[in-house]
Design a protein around this motif. Structure first.
Motif, mmCIF file in Angstrom:
data_model
loop_
_atom_site.group_PDB
_atom_site.id
_atom_site.type_symbol
_atom_site.label_atom_id
_atom_site.label_comp_id
_atom_site.label_asym_id
_atom_site.label_seq_id
_atom_site.Cartn_x
_atom_site.Cartn_y
_atom_site.Cartn_z
ATOM 1 N N ALA A 12 -4.388 -4.681 13.431
ATOM 2 C CA ALA A 12 -3.385 -3.624 13.321
ATOM 3 C C ALA A 12 -2.530 -3.808 12.073
ATOM 4 O O ALA A 12 -2.257 -2.850 11.339
ATOM 5 N N GLY A 13 -2.108 -5.045 11.825
ATOM 6 C CA GLY A 13 -1.309 -5.325 10.636
ATOM 7 C C GLY A 13 -2.083 -5.112 9.350
ATOM 8 O O GLY A 13 -1.555 -4.585 8.361
ATOM 9 N N LEU A 14 -3.355 -5.506 9.347
ATOM 10 C CA LEU A 14 -4.187 -5.284 8.159
ATOM 11 C C LEU A 14 -4.402 -3.794 7.925
ATOM 12 O O LEU A 14 -4.382 -3.328 6.778
ATOM 13 N N SER A 15 -4.610 -3.039 8.992
ATOM 14 C CA SER A 15 -4.774 -1.594 8.864
ATOM 15 C C SER A 15 -3.522 -0.962 8.263
ATOM 16 O O SER A 15 -3.599 -0.141 7.337
ATOM 17 N N ALA A 16 -2.357 -1.348 8.796
ATOM 18 C CA ALA A 16 -1.101 -0.827 8.247
ATOM 19 C C ALA A 16 -0.958 -1.203 6.776
ATOM 20 O O ALA A 16 -0.527 -0.380 5.948
ATOM 21 N N SER A 17 -1.355 -2.419 6.431
ATOM 22 C CA SER A 17 -1.255 -2.880 5.048
ATOM 23 C C SER A 17 -2.161 -2.080 4.120
ATOM 24 O O SER A 17 -1.776 -1.741 2.996
ATOM 25 N N LEU A 18 -3.377 -1.765 4.591
ATOM 26 C CA LEU A 18 -4.301 -0.980 3.762
ATOM 27 C C LEU A 18 -3.724 0.398 3.459
ATOM 28 O O LEU A 18 -3.740 0.861 2.313
ATOM 29 N N TRP A 19 -3.214 1.052 4.504
ATOM 30 C CA TRP A 19 -2.700 2.408 4.310
ATOM 31 C C TRP A 19 -1.404 2.403 3.516
ATOM 32 O O TRP A 19 -1.157 3.325 2.719
ATOM 33 N N ALA A 20 -0.580 1.369 3.673
ATOM 34 C CA ALA A 20 0.630 1.253 2.867
ATOM 35 C C ALA A 20 0.273 1.001 1.403
ATOM 36 O O ALA A 20 0.919 1.534 0.489
ATOM 37 N N SER A 21 -0.770 0.202 1.200
ATOM 38 C CA SER A 21 -1.231 -0.068 -0.163
ATOM 39 C C SER A 21 -1.749 1.201 -0.827
ATOM 40 O O SER A 21 -1.493 1.452 -2.008
ATOM 41 N N LYS A 22 -2.468 2.019 -0.057
ATOM 42 C CA LYS A 22 -2.983 3.280 -0.593
ATOM 43 C C LYS A 22 -1.833 4.212 -1.003
ATOM 44 O O LYS A 22 -1.964 5.009 -1.940
ATOM 45 N N LYS A 23 -0.696 4.088 -0.310
ATOM 46 C CA LYS A 23 0.474 4.891 -0.645
ATOM 47 C C LYS A 23 1.334 4.232 -1.723
ATOM 48 O O LYS A 23 2.377 4.771 -2.102
#
Length: 414
Positions: A12-23
Motif C-alpha cells: 500500500a505504501g509503495l503504491s501511494a509512493s508510485l502515484w505520488a511520484s507520478k504527480k
C-alpha cells in the motif's frame, strides 16, 4: 505546495509512493524495518538455501489495479498467466478432480456431471444466484447450504483463499463483489497471475527501482513511535531516530497494518478480531516437483488448503489458522507433509522446511467488522490512510493494497 509523508513501505505504501511520484510531489517515505514489501516480500532462507516468498497470493486477471502497477514499474514480463483450470484433491475420499473454467462454460459445469464438481446436483448451483443481491449484514454461510457438496468443494476453499475468513463469518457482500468482478464476468476475468520467480522480483524490487530512478529513497529502520495532533491536524511525527514537524500544508499517509494503526488512534473503534495465515515451505527436487498435477492445487477435507508449486519448493497455505498458532512448527510441518504425501500417493522423507506464521495477517472479514471499517472517523484533517483493510468493498488482498495507495494519493488536496 507542502510535503507528503508516507509511513510504511508495504504494498500500500509503495503504491501511494508510485502515484505520488507520478504527480511529482515532494514526498518522504519511512519504513520501520530494513526491507519493503510487508506480507508480499521475498527473502533468502538460510535453512532452505533458496529465496522464498513470505506467503502466497492469488491474483486474478480481473485485478486491474495490480496489472496497472506492474505496467508502471515495467514488471509485466515477470508474470505468468495461468488458465482458470483448478485442480483439487479430497484427502478423505482420495479423490482427484478439476474445475475447468477455461474449456467449459457454466452450463457444462452445472449439467454435465463429468465436468462439474463431484457429487453436486443442479440445485446446488442455485446458491450462485444468491450472491447477485446481498445485504451488507449477510454472511457467506447464510446464502448457501452448508451441508451441500458445493459448500465443501467450492464455497469453503474459495472463501478461505480469497478472504482468509471462514464462510461462517465472512461477509457475503464482499465475496459478492469478488464474484461480480470475476466468475460472473466469464473466464477471461478468472485467470490467475503468479510471478515467474517471486513477488519481490515482480512487485517490490521494480517499485523500489522506479522510485530510485526518480530520486525517491525509502528511509528504512525508521519506526513511528508517536503522533502529535493539534487543532485536528497532525503536527509532529515521532520516529525512533528523529522527530518531524508537520507544517500546515503538509499531508501524511499512514500505510500501516490495521492493528498498528489502532495503537496510534486508540479512541477509534476498529475490529479486534484477526486471522492468522500459516505458510509452510518445503524444499524439493525437480524430480518430485514434476509429480504435482498443476501449479496451484486446492486441498479438501485437510489441514492444508492450497498448494503452490514454485521453483525449487512448494508452499502450503492454511488460512484462518488461529487454532494452529500455538502448535510447534515442526509438528505442523510433519502433519502437512503427511497430507502432501497422500496427495502424491507415496511416502517421502520430510524435506527441509520453513514455517511462517503471520499472526493478525488480516482482520476477520465479517459483516460486523466490515461495518466498523466503513465508519472509521474522525481522522485528522491532514491524514489519509492506506492498506488492504481500508478497501471495505474488497477482501484483504494485493489488489486492495494497491488500490488503497492509489486512492489515498487521489484524495490529496495540495
Amino acid at each position: 505546495m507542502g510535503k507528503l509523508y508516507i509511513i510504511g513501505s508495504g504494498l500500500a505504501g509503495l503504491s501511494a509512493s508510485l502515484w505520488a511520484s507520478k504527480k511529482k510531489l515532494d514526498m518522504h517515505i519511512f519504513e520501520s524495518t530494513g526491507m519493503s514489501g510487508g506480507r508480499c516480500r521475498s527473502f533468502y532462507d538460510k535453512k532452505m538455501e533458496i529465496e522464498i516468498d513470505n506467503g502466497n497470493h492469488i491474483v486474478l486477471s480481473a485485478n486491474n489495479n495490480f496489472y496497472e502497477f506492474c505496467q508502471i514499474v515495467e514488471s509485466v514480463n515477470s508474470l505468468k498467466k495461468i488458465p482458470p483450470i483448478f485442480n483439487f484433491f479430497n484427502l478423505e475420499e482420495k479423490l482427484y478432480w478439476k474445475l475447468d473454467l477455461y474449456q467449459n462454460g457454466p452450463s457444462s459445469i452445472i449439467f454435465n456431471k463429468e465436468k462439474g464438481i463431484p457429487n453436486s446436483k443442479v440445485s446446488d448451483y442455485y446458491s450462485l444466484l444468491n450472491f447477485l443481491f446481498v445485504k451488507k449484514s449477510a454472511k457467506v454461510e447464510d446464502l448457501i447450504n452448508k451441508h451441500s457438496t458445493l459448500y465443501k468443494n467450492f464455497w469453503e476453499p474459495f472463501t478461505l483463499g480469497i478472504m482468509n475468513t471462514s464462510p461462517r463469518h465472512a461477509s457475503a457482500n464482499v465475496l459478492s463483489n469478488v464474484l461480480k468482478k470475476t466468475l460472473f464476468r466469464g473466464k477471461d476475468f478468472f485467470f490467475v497471475y503468479q510471478p515467474i520467480k517471486n513477488w519481490n522480483k515482480t512487485l517490490i524490487e521494480p517499485a523500489i527501482a522506479y522510485l530510485k530512478k526518480r530520486k525517491k529513497d525509502i528511509m528504512y529502520n525508521h519506526s513511528l513511535k508517536g503522533i502529535e495532533i493539534k487543532d485536528n491536524r497532525i503536527c509532529k511525527l515521532q520516529f525512533n531516530r528523529m522527530d518531524i514537524n508537520v507544517n500546515k500544508n503538509d499531508k501524511v499517509i499512514l500505510a500501516l497494518p490495521l492493528n498498528i494503526f489502532g495503537k496510534f488512534f486508540p479512541s477509534i473503534l476498529i475490529p479486534s478480531e484477526f486471522n492468522t495465515i500459516i505458510n509452510i515451505h518445503y524444499k524439493l527436487s525437480d524430480q518430485i516437483l514434476k509429480k504435482f498435477r498443476s501449479e496451484i492445487i486446492g486441498m479438501i477435507e485437510s489441514k492444508s488448503q492450497w498448494i503452490f508449486v514454485k521453483k525449487g519448493y512448494i508452499s502450503i497455505t492454511i488460512s484462518d489458522a488461529n487454532k494452529f498458532e500455538d502448535i510447534p512448527n515442526d509438528i505442523i510441518a510433519k502433519l502437512v507433509w503427511k497430507e502432501v504425501c497422500e496427495y502424491l500417493a507415496e511416502t517421502l522423507k520430510l524435506p527441509t522446511f520453513r514455517v511462517i506464521k503471520e499472526k493478525k495477517a488480516t482482520y476477520n472479514q465479517s459483516p460486523e467488522n466490515n461495518h466498523l471499517l466503513r465508519n472509521i472517523n474522525p481522522l485528522p484533517k491532514n491524514l489519509l490512510i492506506a492498506g488492504d483493510w481500508t478497501q471495505n468493498k474488497l477482501p484483504c488482498t494485493i489488489e486492495g493494497s494497491i488500490l488503497s495507495g492509489k486512492k489515498a494519493v487521489e484524495l490529496l488536496d495540495f
